[in-house]
Scaffold this active site. Structure first.
Site, PDB file in Angstrom:
ATOM      1  N   ARG A   1       0.843  -1.203   0.000  1.00  0.00           N
ATOM      2  CA  ARG A   1       0.000   0.000   0.000  1.00  0.00           C
ATOM      3  C   ARG A   1       0.879   1.255   0.000  1.00  0.00           C
ATOM      4  NH1 ARG A   1      -4.702  -0.005   4.341  1.00  0.00           N
ATOM      5  NH2 ARG A   1      -5.353   1.782   3.072  1.00  0.00           N
TER       6      ARG A   1
ATOM      7  N   CYS B   1      -1.253   5.763   9.187  1.00  0.00           N
ATOM      8  CA  CYS B   1      -1.554   4.488   8.534  1.00  0.00           C
ATOM      9  C   CYS B   1      -2.694   4.763   7.550  1.00  0.00           C
ATOM     10  CB  CYS B   1      -1.906   3.417   9.563  1.00  0.00           C
ATOM     11  SG  CYS B   1      -3.302   3.844  10.642  1.00  0.00           S
TER      12      CYS B   1
END
Length: 282
Positions: A179, A237
């Site tokens: 990611r 995050c």
């Protein structure tokens, strides 16, 4: 003196036999799995209270705040008292995913002034591995607590502050490496990472058994990413959940870090914010 971050299974077992046991919170949650309450009902540590991350540890999502904005203080106080948290009473939190979700409750309570809150090291897996019993069903509500909360006991920042940390300090991206690189993006508006941020996947904080790595190994891990005792460190995050786990690991390693609660979900929702891809920070 830094407050303790973790409690072992053996310590929790002993505490639960004490005259005034700790409040135990079960924060069963995982991205893409909406059945945390069902998992709790099927089996949890005896006496543990279920905590719904989406509704009790976060405000409703918004483009500006991301998928898990920090909850309003009055709402968190209502929830914390329902869980049975009282002034001076220890709190132990866990999940079934290496504490990557439970760390949100750990961080949020610390941020709100609760000092005696720890993560069950190894989470529910360690409790099972020790052969300790689980309780099924939904227990009666605990007696309400009287905890008093206040915000600001831990540092937070917004998107502008995160950009500054990436440029002038150290901004760690706690998401999975793919990611970070922008190869996949399952939930947020755009793929990639905040320019200047350094990849430090949360899963690398843990040993094979789901417990935290020893503090000296965690310190080496973060030093290899640029952390030192003079650096200003920030963490983000996807939505401010697993970043809290990174802050727990940094605390064990002897570093203080700032949380960007909106994280990538808020950053990527703003088309004016740039996105970097690939394995390098910029």
């Amino acid at each position: 003196m830094t407050a303790r971050v973790t409690t072992t299974v053996a310590e929790l077992e002993a505490l639960l036999r004490a005259e005034r046991p700790p409040v135990v919170l079960d924060v069963r949650w995982a991205l893409g799995d909406p059945h945390g309450r069902d998992h709790y009902t099927a089996g949890h540590i005896p006496g543990a209270v279920y905590v719904d991350l989406d509704t009790e540890l976060a405000a409703p999502p918004s483009p500006e705040g991301g998928r898990h904005p920090l909850p309003d203080l009055s709402d968190l106080r209502t929830s914390a008292r329902r869980w049975g948290i009282g002034s001076g009473r220890p709190v132990v939190v866990y999940d079934d995913l290496g504490n990557t979700a439970a760390a949100r409750a750990w961080w949020l309570l610390r941020y709100s002034g609760v000092t005696d809150v720890t993560l069950l090291d190894g989470a529910l897996g360690a409790w099972r591995a020790a052969g300790l019993p689980l309780e099924s069903g939904v227990p009666a509500d605990p007696p309400p607590g009287d905890v008093v909360l206040h915000t600001g006991a831990l540092p937070v920042t917004d998107a502008d502050g995160a950009a500054e940390l990436a440029a002038e300090g150290l901004l760690l991206d706690a998401r999975a490496a793919e990611r970070y690189r922008g190869e996949v993006e399952p939930v947020d508006p755009r793929a990639g990472h905040i320019p200047g941020a350094v990849s430090a996947p949360t899963g690398e904080n843990l040993a094979a058994d789901g417990t935290f790595l020893p503090p000296e190994e965690l310190r080496e891990r973060f030093e290899s990413r640029g952390a030192d005792d003079t650096a200003r460190i920030g963490v983000y995050c996807g939505s401010g959940v697993t970043a809290a786990h990174q802050i727990a690991a940094l605390t064990l390693a002897g570093f203080e870090a700032t949380l960007f609660p909106g994280s990538w979900s808020a950053w990527s929702a703003d088309p004016a914010r740039p996105a970097a891809t690939g394995p390098l920070p910029s």
